[in-house]
Design an enzyme around this catalytic site. Structure first.
Site, PDB file in Angstrom:
ATOM      1  N   LYS A   4      -8.589   6.866   6.889  1.00 56.34           N
ATOM      2  CA  LYS A   4      -8.820   7.297   5.502  1.00 56.34           C
ATOM      3  C   LYS A   4      -7.924   6.479   4.591  1.00 56.34           C
ATOM      4  O   LYS A   4      -6.728   6.335   4.856  1.00 56.34           O
ATOM      5  CB  LYS A   4      -8.467   8.786   5.361  1.00 56.34           C
ATOM      6  CG  LYS A   4      -8.714   9.331   3.970  1.00 56.34           C
ATOM      7  CD  LYS A   4     -10.154   9.746   3.775  1.00 56.34           C
ATOM      8  CE  LYS A   4     -10.557   9.879   2.322  1.00 56.34           C
ATOM      9  NZ  LYS A   4     -10.982   8.580   1.704  1.00 56.34           N
ATOM     10  N   LYS A  31       1.548   8.752   4.481  1.00 55.67           N
ATOM     11  CA  LYS A  31       1.130   9.545   3.318  1.00 55.67           C
ATOM     12  C   LYS A  31       0.102  10.593   3.750  1.00 55.67           C
ATOM     13  O   LYS A  31       0.218  11.768   3.424  1.00 55.67           O
ATOM     14  CB  LYS A  31       0.518   8.606   2.276  1.00 55.67           C
ATOM     15  CG  LYS A  31       0.092   9.287   1.005  1.00 55.67           C
ATOM     16  CD  LYS A  31      -0.835   8.439   0.139  1.00 55.67           C
ATOM     17  CE  LYS A  31      -0.343   7.037  -0.100  1.00 55.67           C
ATOM     18  NZ  LYS A  31      -1.051   6.382  -1.232  1.00 55.67           N
ATOM     19  N   LYS A  57      -7.099   1.081   5.122  1.00 54.65           N
ATOM     20  CA  LYS A  57      -7.197   0.538   3.752  1.00 54.65           C
ATOM     21  C   LYS A  57      -8.115  -0.670   3.781  1.00 54.65           C
ATOM     22  O   LYS A  57      -8.248  -1.329   4.806  1.00 54.65           O
ATOM     23  CB  LYS A  57      -5.817   0.093   3.267  1.00 54.65           C
ATOM     24  CG  LYS A  57      -5.696   0.030   1.763  1.00 54.65           C
ATOM     25  CD  LYS A  57      -5.341   1.384   1.193  1.00 54.65           C
ATOM     26  CE  LYS A  57      -5.397   1.422  -0.305  1.00 54.65           C
ATOM     27  NZ  LYS A  57      -4.794   2.662  -0.818  1.00 54.65           N
ATOM     28  N   ASP A  61      -9.306   2.583  -5.130  1.00 52.01           N
ATOM     29  CA  ASP A  61      -7.915   2.175  -5.389  1.00 52.01           C
ATOM     30  C   ASP A  61      -8.019   1.284  -6.635  1.00 52.01           C
ATOM     31  O   ASP A  61      -9.008   1.408  -7.385  1.00 52.01           O
ATOM     32  CB  ASP A  61      -7.333   1.433  -4.170  1.00 52.01           C
ATOM     33  CG  ASP A  61      -5.807   1.311  -4.201  1.00 52.01           C
ATOM     34  OD1 ASP A  61      -5.124   2.233  -3.771  1.00 52.01           O
ATOM     35  OD2 ASP A  61      -5.296   0.266  -4.685  1.00 52.01           O
ATOM     36  N   THR A 108      -4.496  12.138  -8.300  1.00 47.43           N
ATOM     37  CA  THR A 108      -3.286  11.347  -8.038  1.00 47.43           C
ATOM     38  C   THR A 108      -2.263  11.568  -9.152  1.00 47.43           C
ATOM     39  O   THR A 108      -1.082  11.824  -8.892  1.00 47.43           O
ATOM     40  CB  THR A 108      -3.619   9.851  -7.892  1.00 47.43           C
ATOM     41  OG1 THR A 108      -4.750   9.721  -7.032  1.00 47.43           O
ATOM     42  CG2 THR A 108      -2.456   9.079  -7.296  1.00 47.43           C
ATOM     43  N   ASN A 167      -6.544   5.103 -13.693  1.00 47.12           N
ATOM     44  CA  ASN A 167      -6.788   6.488 -13.330  1.00 47.12           C
ATOM     45  C   ASN A 167      -5.502   7.279 -13.060  1.00 47.12           C
ATOM     46  O   ASN A 167      -5.355   8.423 -13.505  1.00 47.12           O
ATOM     47  CB  ASN A 167      -7.713   6.470 -12.102  1.00 47.12           C
ATOM     48  CG  ASN A 167      -7.862   7.808 -11.484  1.00 47.12           C
ATOM     49  OD1 ASN A 167      -7.171   8.119 -10.525  1.00 47.12           O
ATOM     50  ND2 ASN A 167      -8.738   8.619 -12.026  1.00 47.12           N
TER      51      ASN A 167
HETATM   52  N1  GLU Z   1      -6.141   4.754  -2.959  1.00 49.07           N
HETATM   53  C1  GLU Z   1      -5.555   6.065  -2.917  1.00 49.07           C
HETATM   54  C2  GLU Z   1      -4.227   6.008  -2.199  1.00 49.07           C
HETATM   55  O1  GLU Z   1      -3.529   5.034  -2.303  1.00 49.07           O
HETATM   56  C3  GLU Z   1      -6.514   7.133  -2.416  1.00 49.07           C
HETATM   57  C4  GLU Z   1      -7.076   6.926  -1.063  1.00 49.07           C
HETATM   58  C5  GLU Z   1      -8.164   7.935  -0.672  1.00 49.07           C
HETATM   59  O2  GLU Z   1      -8.470   8.806  -1.468  1.00 49.07           O
HETATM   60  O3  GLU Z   1      -8.666   7.815   0.437  1.00 49.07           O
HETATM   61  O4  GLU Z   1      -3.794   6.925  -1.556  1.00 49.07           O
END
Ligand code: GLU
Length: 446
Positions: free
Chosen positions: A92, A116, A128, A168, A211, A242
């Site tokens: 994820k 995280k 990622k 992202d 976020t 965002n």
């Molecule tokens: N890009 C966001 C992060 O850095 C969200 C990733 C997601 O929702 O999977 O955590």
């Protein structure tokens, strides 16, 4: 072997094996420094090669993304998906579309994502992806053709139970929509394969805000832990995407005043407090540059270049990108009396900057903990998709708040247990790591 030597040896091997990947080295070093005391207490992690395995992605995909621009010219970009760790759940993590994207950037982001995601307490592994595609100046149709081509290749490697990408930098609701449409068309499957979807086709309420809201909930917990709060505080925010927009919204709701925001060209200083209606109109509707802001608010000032960290404030929320706060910036913030820093972006502070904050007793919320609200609500979106159900705004927001509180408390507890009181960097790294390490131990050498 002593724990410290073990960690140093794994780090040296990592440097050799991943030559030139400086962002990945940096992200790994921060985690490694936090884990020495864990390996002292848990020799079984050393015996089972947890650290050697956790720094090597389970799978790394790189692919060609050909597309045609509006003039009919062929363009070629590079696509990435790094499936880093699936010990506690399907991979994820977001997709970043930005010209700076390379394997090092995707690996640093994917590595951070492991810890995280673990910290959220939800069953999600780390991954990622992205592309060196530059969305700036592209027409809507160009964005669509690029997203479709990108997904044509990526669709072979993802799925609701295997790998669930999201947004992202450079990837928001519009891009997720185009990619979702293409995935569905290719696979004939209506599934929660992406998060950050629109509300009409399986998205979750609060995902857009998550976020930024989560960041402010986390910083509020840090402040409350010291008998303080946002009321009447002056806040400096970087970024205008965002994360920044919804961090500003929540700070204002909690009685603080945000006086700056920025993009890659410069920053706005508005002593009346950033006007959110204007900011949303410029960035979310018109997709224009921040210079537009002063047309609506002549009292505000636009300054070219970096420099947002020279504005005196009580609280700083870096919400733009990696390494946007260096040692000098951190010293300036401390000199100007900053009491708390919350990382909305991923790895916005250099290792030297973090040291400055910690040595000066600034409350420092590291990205892994402080910005985990986005991916946490993504995991809630996955749950809702699996249930074929959706929760109300208030329900999701309450869950998000609770998750951020737990992350704060678990980080505090882990820091204390290992002798690093008030160091949320060490606390978050340890708390995130232990759950993944335990799952990896249970699943054998895979
Ligand atoms: N890009 C966001 C992060 O850095 C969200 C990733 C997601 O929702 O999977 O955590």
């Amino acid at each position: 072997m002593q724990a410290k030597q073990y960690v140093e040896k794994v780090y040296e091997d990592l440097l050799k094996r991943n030559e030139g990947q400086v962002e990945f080295h940096q992200a790994a070093k921060e985690v490694f420094n936090s884990l020495i005391s864990v390996f002292e207490k848990h020799p079984e992690y050393v015996e089972n090669g947890i650290l050697e395995r956790i720094v090597e992605p389970e799978r790394q995909l790189m692919f060609r993304v050909p597309w045609t621009d509006d003039k009919g010219n062929v363009q070629v970009n590079r696509g990435f998906r790094v499936q880093f760790n699936s010990a506690i759940g399907p991979y994820k993590g977001g997709l970043r579309f930005h010209p700076s994207v390379n394997l090092s950037i995707i690996k640093f982001l994917g590595f951070e994502q492991i810890f995280k995601n673990s910290l959220t307490g939800l069953p999600i592994g780390g991954g990622k992806g992205g592309s060196d595609f530059d969305p700036k100046g592209k027409s809507d149709r160009e964005i669509m053709r690029f997203c479709q081509s990108f997904m044509t290749e990526l669709s072979k490697y993802i799925g609701q139970d295997m790998d669930v990408p999201a947004g992202d930098i450079g990837v928001g609701g519009r891009e997720i929509g185009y990619m979702y449409g293409q995935y569905k068309r290719l696979k004939t499957s209506y599934e929660g394969v992406l998060t950050g979807k629109g509300l009409t086709y399986g998205g979750s309420l609060v995902r857009t805000e998550a976020t930024g809201y989560g960041l402010v909930y986390f910083v509020d917990e840090m402040l409350k832990g010291k008998g303080k709060n946002f009321e009447g505080k002056t806040v400096v925010v970087s970024g205008a995407g965002n994360v920044a927009i919804y961090a500003i919204e929540k700070v204002h709701q909690l009685g603080g005043k945000v006086i700056t925001c920025s993009d890659s060209n410069g920053y706005i200083y508005d002593e009346n407090g950033i006007n959110l209606d204007t900011l949303k109109k410029i960035k979310e509707v018109e997709r224009k540059r921040l210079t537009e802001y002063v047309k609506y608010h002549p009292q505000a000032k636009y300054t070219e270049g970096k420099g947002v960290w020279s504005i005196p404030c009580d609280i700083a929320l870096p919400c733009a990108t990696q390494n946007e706060i260096n040692e000098e910036d951190a010293k300036t913030l401390v000199k100007n009396g900053v009491i708390a820093v919350g990382e909305g972006a991923n790895m916005p502070s250099t290792l030297e900057a973090i040291d400055v904050f910690l040595n000066n007793k600034v409350l420092f919320g590291p990205a892994k903990a402080a910005n985990a609200g986005g991916v946490a609500v993504s995991a809630l979106e996955m749950s809702q998709n699996s249930m074929r159900y959706s929760w109300t705004f208030e329900e999701v927001d309450a869950k998000l708040k609770n998750i951020m509180k737990n992350i704060y408390e678990n980080s505090v507890k882990a820091a204390k247990k290992y002798g690093f009181e008030d160091n949320y960097v060490v606390g978050a790294n340890i708390a995130g790591f232990i759950k993944v390490a335990e799952a990896m131990m249970a699943q054998g050498i895979v």
